[in-house]
Motif scaffolding. Sequence first.
Motif, PDB file in Angstrom:
ATOM      1  N   ASN A  93      41.499  43.755  29.599  1.00  0.00           N
ATOM      2  CA  ASN A  93      42.077  42.931  28.540  1.00  0.00           C
ATOM      3  C   ASN A  93      42.341  41.499  28.960  1.00  0.00           C
ATOM      4  N   ASP A  94      42.291  41.200  30.254  1.00  0.00           N
ATOM      5  CA  ASP A  94      42.611  39.854  30.729  1.00  0.00           C
ATOM      6  C   ASP A  94      41.716  39.538  31.933  1.00  0.00           C
ATOM      7  N   LEU A  95      40.764  38.625  31.745  1.00  0.00           N
ATOM      8  CA  LEU A  95      39.827  38.287  32.811  1.00  0.00           C
ATOM      9  C   LEU A  95      40.494  37.562  33.969  1.00  0.00           C
ATOM     10  N   THR A  96      41.673  36.974  33.735  1.00  0.00           N
ATOM     11  CA  THR A  96      42.329  36.272  34.844  1.00  0.00           C
ATOM     12  C   THR A  96      42.858  37.240  35.892  1.00  0.00           C
ATOM     13  N   GLN A  97      42.846  38.546  35.602  1.00  0.00           N
ATOM     14  CA  GLN A  97      43.118  39.515  36.654  1.00  0.00           C
ATOM     15  C   GLN A  97      42.060  39.452  37.742  1.00  0.00           C
ATOM     16  N   ILE A  98      40.849  39.042  37.364  1.00  0.00           N
ATOM     17  CA  ILE A  98      39.767  38.891  38.339  1.00  0.00           C
ATOM     18  C   ILE A  98      39.924  37.571  39.082  1.00  0.00           C
ATOM     19  N   HIS A  99      40.058  36.475  38.304  1.00  0.00           N
ATOM     20  CA  HIS A  99      40.234  35.151  38.905  1.00  0.00           C
ATOM     21  C   HIS A  99      40.672  34.164  37.814  1.00  0.00           C
ATOM     22  N   PRO A 100      41.520  33.177  38.167  1.00  0.00           N
ATOM     23  CA  PRO A 100      41.988  32.193  37.170  1.00  0.00           C
ATOM     24  C   PRO A 100      40.884  31.338  36.575  1.00  0.00           C
ATOM     25  N   ARG A 101      39.725  31.279  37.199  1.00  0.00           N
ATOM     26  CA  ARG A 101      38.682  30.402  36.666  1.00  0.00           C
ATOM     27  C   ARG A 101      38.180  30.849  35.301  1.00  0.00           C
ATOM     28  N   TYR A 102      38.455  32.104  34.923  1.00  0.00           N
ATOM     29  CA  TYR A 102      38.001  32.593  33.625  1.00  0.00           C
ATOM     30  C   TYR A 102      38.983  32.262  32.501  1.00  0.00           C
ATOM     31  N   ASN A 103      40.050  31.550  32.798  1.00  0.00           N
ATOM     32  CA  ASN A 103      41.034  31.204  31.784  1.00  0.00           C
ATOM     33  C   ASN A 103      40.546  30.047  30.918  1.00  0.00           C
ATOM     34  N   TYR A 104      41.199  29.883  29.751  1.00  0.00           N
ATOM     35  CA  TYR A 104      40.808  28.865  28.779  1.00  0.00           C
ATOM     36  C   TYR A 104      40.938  27.448  29.329  1.00  0.00           C
TER      37      TYR A 104
END
Length: 529
Positions: A93-104
């Motif tokens: 549900n939240d790609l930033t669990q992988i890495h912050p670079r996927y945030n808006y």
Amino acid sequence: MSLRIIRLLVLWSGSLIVPFTSSHAQEPEKRPGQATADRYHNPILPGDFQNTDVIRVGTTYYYISATKELSPGMLIMTSNDLVNWKPIGHAVNDLTQIHPRYNYDRMEGNSRGVWAGSIRHHNNRFYVYFTDPDYGLFVTTATRPEGPWSALTPVKKEAGWDDPCPFWDDNGEAYLVMTHFADTYKIRLFRMSRDGKALLDTGTVLYQGKGSEASKLYKINGYYYHFYSEVTPEGRIPFMARARTIQGPYTERRQLIHKAEGEPNQGGLVQTTGGSWYFVTHHGNAYWCGREASLLPVVWQDGWPLWGKPGTDGIGNMVWSAEKPRQTGPIDTLLTSDDFTSATLSPQWEWYFQPRTDKWSLTENPGFLRLYACKPLQPDQITKTTNVLTQRPLRTDKNVATVKMAIAQMVTGQAAGLALFGKTTGRIHVRRSDTGFRFICDQPATSTASETIDARTRYVWFRASWNKAGEAQFSYSTDGQHFENLGPVYQLTNFGNYLGAKLGLYTVNDTADRGFVDIDWFHYHAKRP
């Protein structure tokens, strides 16, 4: 030969029976015409449903598809006949669990993110494993496939891995197989903790070939079967190897199918409750829509699961039409349209990168999707625009997507509309100025604008129509009845690296985070052959 009860690596209910049969040679089939109520034709999913895995739990089938930088990630679908599929949720549900670079606020890592994975059901829990090519291996679990899914657990924090698949043996011992593509595509088998959350060793090399990947593990009729694909002079081809122990050696192997259109090569082997076997595969070559998925009957021949129609050489051939595994009536249309009457976003939607949660709502104006305009990270770039809500455009004969949008709260400088985008972007939007609104169609190297319309206009309609070749025409309306074409025909493109084109709804303001639109509905009609 007598039939024996077998056990697959995923814990399905019911007995699993392998028919070891002989088959006469069959020539590859040509593509069929109209599907009927009792037959299906391939591809069953003519859109970007790539990097799949499929299992059965009880009488229900579950399908996952990698989603790269889209959020929520790792699409989950369900079916009761392997042909008609319905999206029910996502595992991440939240790609930033992988890495912050996927945030808006960054929107980096295009075509990275959630890569291919596997879904399994073990001890009354669903497990989804996947890799990010730069950040390693992750797992998430749930008691229900719809979720909620647990926070991601990093299992191996190392770049360069793909295509993981877990396996729990009869004695409860756990293993995981995946490819180290950064190390000449070595496929390694790891011992794993019984809870599936930790690797216990550095792995042993199970196989290495040219581009060898796409691994799955199965235990059938006393054999351990290792599925994988590799690049051969014929193309990327799927194989099975087998051994009497999980560690091997896997000295026996068999090519499962000859190269076919689109190169079917990665997916999941599944058995129906009636004992028949099928393989759900994506087509490795991406069309403009991405990687489509097909359903192939499996014929067991001398202990090997051949896809499609076996030939005299003991290798399968592609079939484009077959009898449905279960007679459930006509072929359904995928869930695409949305009237936004739910307080939660329907599972056919995915944001382009992780969205800004305070800039969209389904509850502020019930029955509408409210999108707030944000300043883009880069002007005039849809791939750097916050909160673009996407779906998969299908590669079918005729497609029409229409959106009704309330624009009374738009401010000067704000634009809102409908886009089809990949390596290039085609879009139609309405832009607010001090004197009123104008419709604009932007495409590579061209921009076409309408005459200014009344600033008191409350609703507008956008439409995109395209064919199987990906040739699209944009149009607009101010009454919902009469549509005017705007701009030339646009050619849809994928993103490269196999991510298919996306259809997106958006609003943007180049100067400030101001203004909003309310989307009343989105209707998508596709004509499938």
